[in-house]
Design a protein around this motif. Sequence first.
Motif, short mmCIF file in Angstrom:
data_model
loop_
_atom_site.label_atom_id
_atom_site.label_comp_id
_atom_site.label_asym_id
_atom_site.label_seq_id
_atom_site.Cartn_x
_atom_site.Cartn_y
_atom_site.Cartn_z
N THR B 203 0.86 -1.19 0.00
CA THR B 203 0.00 0.00 0.00
C THR B 203 0.89 1.23 0.00
OG1 THR B 203 -1.52 -1.26 1.40
CG2 THR B 203 -1.98 1.07 1.12
N LEU B 204 0.56 2.16 -0.87
CA LEU B 204 1.26 3.44 -0.89
C LEU B 204 0.70 4.26 0.26
CD1 LEU B 204 3.15 5.35 -2.54
CD2 LEU B 204 1.11 6.04 -3.81
N GLY B 205 1.59 4.89 1.04
CA GLY B 205 1.13 5.65 2.20
C GLY B 205 1.66 7.06 2.20
N LEU B 206 1.17 7.83 3.16
CA LEU B 206 1.56 9.24 3.27
C LEU B 206 2.06 9.54 4.68
CD1 LEU B 206 -1.46 11.00 1.53
CD2 LEU B 206 0.90 10.80 0.66
N ILE B 207 3.03 10.43 4.74
CA ILE B 207 3.51 10.94 6.03
C ILE B 207 3.42 12.47 5.96
CG2 ILE B 207 5.45 11.00 7.63
CD1 ILE B 207 6.26 8.23 6.51
N THR B 208 2.71 13.04 6.91
CA THR B 208 2.43 14.49 6.89
C THR B 208 2.48 15.02 8.32
OG1 THR B 208 0.04 14.23 7.21
CG2 THR B 208 0.82 14.15 4.94
N ARG B 209 1.97 16.27 8.49
CA ARG B 209 1.92 16.88 9.82
C ARG B 209 0.52 17.02 10.35
NH1 ARG B 209 6.10 21.20 7.86
NH2 ARG B 209 7.92 19.88 8.08
N SER B 210 -0.48 16.68 9.54
CA SER B 210 -1.86 16.82 10.02
C SER B 210 -2.78 15.89 9.25
CB SER B 210 -2.36 18.26 9.85
OG SER B 210 -2.65 18.51 8.49
N VAL B 211 -3.90 15.57 9.85
CA VAL B 211 -4.90 14.73 9.20
C VAL B 211 -5.51 15.48 8.02
CG1 VAL B 211 -7.09 13.52 9.51
CG2 VAL B 211 -5.34 13.40 11.30
N ALA B 212 -5.69 16.80 8.15
CA ALA B 212 -6.24 17.57 7.04
C ALA B 212 -5.35 17.42 5.80
CB ALA B 212 -6.37 19.04 7.42
N ASP B 213 -4.04 17.40 6.02
CA ASP B 213 -3.12 17.22 4.89
C ASP B 213 -3.31 15.86 4.22
OD1 ASP B 213 -2.12 19.71 5.41
OD2 ASP B 213 -0.04 19.05 5.72
N LEU B 214 -3.61 14.85 5.02
CA LEU B 214 -3.84 13.52 4.43
C LEU B 214 -4.99 13.57 3.43
CD1 LEU B 214 -3.58 11.21 7.59
CD2 LEU B 214 -1.77 11.72 5.93
N ALA B 215 -6.06 14.24 3.83
CA ALA B 215 -7.24 14.33 2.95
C ALA B 215 -6.90 15.11 1.69
CB ALA B 215 -8.41 14.96 3.70
N LEU B 216 -6.11 16.18 1.87
CA LEU B 216 -5.74 17.02 0.73
C LEU B 216 -4.89 16.22 -0.27
CD1 LEU B 216 -5.86 20.12 -0.09
CD2 LEU B 216 -3.53 20.25 0.84
N VAL B 217 -3.87 15.58 0.23
CA VAL B 217 -2.96 14.86 -0.66
C VAL B 217 -3.66 13.61 -1.24
CG1 VAL B 217 -0.69 13.78 -0.91
CG2 VAL B 217 -0.97 15.74 0.62
N ARG B 218 -4.48 12.97 -0.42
CA ARG B 218 -5.24 11.82 -0.93
C ARG B 218 -6.04 12.20 -2.18
NH1 ARG B 218 -8.18 7.04 0.39
NH2 ARG B 218 -10.29 7.12 -0.45
N SER B 219 -6.69 13.33 -2.11
CA SER B 219 -7.50 13.78 -3.23
C SER B 219 -6.63 14.00 -4.48
CB SER B 219 -8.22 15.06 -2.81
OG SER B 219 -8.79 15.67 -3.91
#
Lengths: 430, 430
Positions: B203-219
């Motif tokens: 699974t490709l994953g993300l590492i960020t500083r906030s949950v909001a960023d996860l949603a942004l980059v996911r999109s």
Amino acid sequence: MTEPYELTATEIVADIEAGTLTCEAVSAACAERIEALEGSVQAWAHFDRDAALALARAADKEPSKGLLRGVPFGAKDIVDTADMPTAHGSPIYVGNRPAADAPCIAACRNAGAILLGKTVTAEFAHVQPGPTRNPFNPDHTPGGSSSGSAAAVGAGMVPVAFGTQTTGSTIRPAAFCGAVGYKPSYGDFNLTGVRDNSPSLDTLGLITRSVADLALVRSAVMVLPYEALDEVAARALRVGVCRTPWWDQAEQYTQELIADVAGRLSRAGATVTDFDMPEGAAGLVQAMRDVSGFEFARVMLHERLHHADQLSQKLLNGRVNDGVLCSYEGYRAALATLESYRGRFAAAMEGIDLLLTPSATGEAPEGIDSTGNSVFNLPWTATYAPAVTLPAGTGPTGLPLGVQLVGCRNDDQRFLSAAQAVERLLDKPG
Amino acid sequence: MTEPYELTATEIVADIEAGTLTCEAVSAACAERIEALEGSVQAWAHFDRDAALALARAADKEPSKGLLRGVPFGAKDIVDTADMPTAHGSPIYVGNRPAADAPCIAACRNAGAILLGKTVTAEFAHVQPGPTRNPFNPDHTPGGSSSGSAAAVGAGMVPVAFGTQTTGSTIRPAAFCGAVGYKPSYGDFNLTGVRDNSPSLDTLGLITRSVADLALVRSAVMVLPYEALDEVAARALRVGVCRTPWWDQAEQYTQELIADVAGRLSRAGATVTDFDMPEGAAGLVQAMRDVSGFEFARVMLHERLHHADQLSQKLLNGRVNDGVLCSYEGYRAALATLESYRGRFAAAMEGIDLLLTPSATGEAPEGIDSTGNSVFNLPWTATYAPAVTLPAGTGPTGLPLGVQLVGCRNDDQRFLSAAQAVERLLDKPG
């Protein structure tokens, strides 16, 4: 006498083992065949005679006896090769040279097989055809997207070639070119180094001249101990004749062929019954379109963003457009539709060894602008079930016909044994 | 004042939009941070300051407003990039230059993000670590295999980085480095151009500083319209506290952390109950070992056959050896075990928004020879469920701790909204 280029992989290995054939001789015979016919067939995206024969000569000096020793093979040009270009059937990737062999290539080479070259693929294994023509009539398509692999085996250029199937890209061209084709159960053949089309559906496939060869190469590709197929008597087979909801799209001669083979099986003592696809079969078409569209549109992002002018309109207006139009919710719903259908299909296959169904609507259509209709392949890609096409005579214009057999998912060895029993029946006069 | 390198992706995009920040300024701030800390952290496999800043300057001249405009990011060095090498953490692939950007890279760049470089990965995303050190203490591991991505985000070098997870390779390093980590539902993020490890689990994953960023980059990654996360009140959350069968492997302070967060949630009005994993959880460990072993051994064929002397003993004696020992029947049985567990897990999640469970056994262990224990990540990779780790204070030696949240499969947007509610609670004094 059988010429070396007409041998099956199994026969080649046995002859080399017996000392009556060398790796070089069989590769040279195939190379000669390629050079004689390539002008009209155009099956190869890359073929370097000298390099191939050098590999064959080196193999003759190897003491080790691999499972595929000396077997010449080709690979669809979406499969990575370290020593040959991999162009994906697209001008974008002309001269592209991957860093490594895909595991399927590495495995076959390690088993002693000789990669002769790369075979023509439709653009990114979708529908825009390359230059390949049907070896039985150059005015007709060889099918696609594994066009070159099917034509090369059908023309006697190689005994084995890799194809891939996302809808019907291995079974249909193999049938059109008079070859044996095999789409394994989804997931069995590792796809690393093979260009993605729609990862939830993509399957690496094989095109050969016999079912025994499928089992041999399957074992090499999967890096598993080889077990010869069980001898199954035709009378032990439990066969379901599956007309599918698309039966009226099959030519009358295709319908008659299925009836004829069903009759042969019945006369040989097999238990032959009608098999109705579980409820929901008609919905598979749109579900497959949504899944493959959603995934392909994303797989193609780099090329769409940076090389759109080098992509065909068929690609942009076809699966990519399907994917642009499909929402995430639509995609997930389509995946769920397929998954639930797989469960119903597996339940319906209880007590059945294989289904008998058309490989295609009929003979390879005239013209090379289209690779033909995949409606008789789509359900078996959707169900993740293994499928084989066997050559079964010719149609009204003298082009090859195939019949398709479908087995129980993840039970490929048993399925291939059953398919071999059908193959033997087809070899006999009806 | 918050320095530009400390901003989240969401803040960067807003500041650039408002004209108070330029793409160049934020990339320059990140580059400066990289140059200041890279000597001790060693998060980057490839970083070219001038090339990165040229991209950022060009972005400032672009009129289009992408979803990720000006956001600097890094990508684990198993993700293909057309303009940077991709070495897979292995000497075999030093200088390897893929022909195209992976779709995940192409998508983020198309949304305006600036790829600063490639981050260190464990060898082929398995367990042999690279040189990266924990940014909070160089004597400790950053975790792995997405070591560089986690360390880079944790050290303030980039706000966003791609990782991958086959067992626990995104969640665990993110937790060890004080970052937010996200493993999406299996299948959501396209993996084309990302080196396979075990395709049934990768699974490709993300590492960020906030949950909001996860949603942004996911999109952006999924090429789907962006929807901001719903505001969910903590009191509306239905939380299952999942100790797992491996609870005794968690340090006491990890157990206390989970109890503390559960208490906060309860006091905030959430419905907090104990969640027992469905029957069969203990069997997931061997099933995951068989599946990933069988697949990884085949994925690695080219390298095993031609570059064995450049592979680590940990790789050959680890997952490859597991795969050589696993039969096809064992592999199929393990796949079936996982699939059946997924069904039971989905049923058990009815009525639950998220599980609360440890991200790791404890703080990042001392030494950089091991990337730590993934037992608290394995079940959620096995179940294909989305998982997030949130920073949650520090452990006894002052290193970051995380808590892991697990959601319902294929319902990631709702899960991330719920995770954001937990994130806000953790930001407040307990």
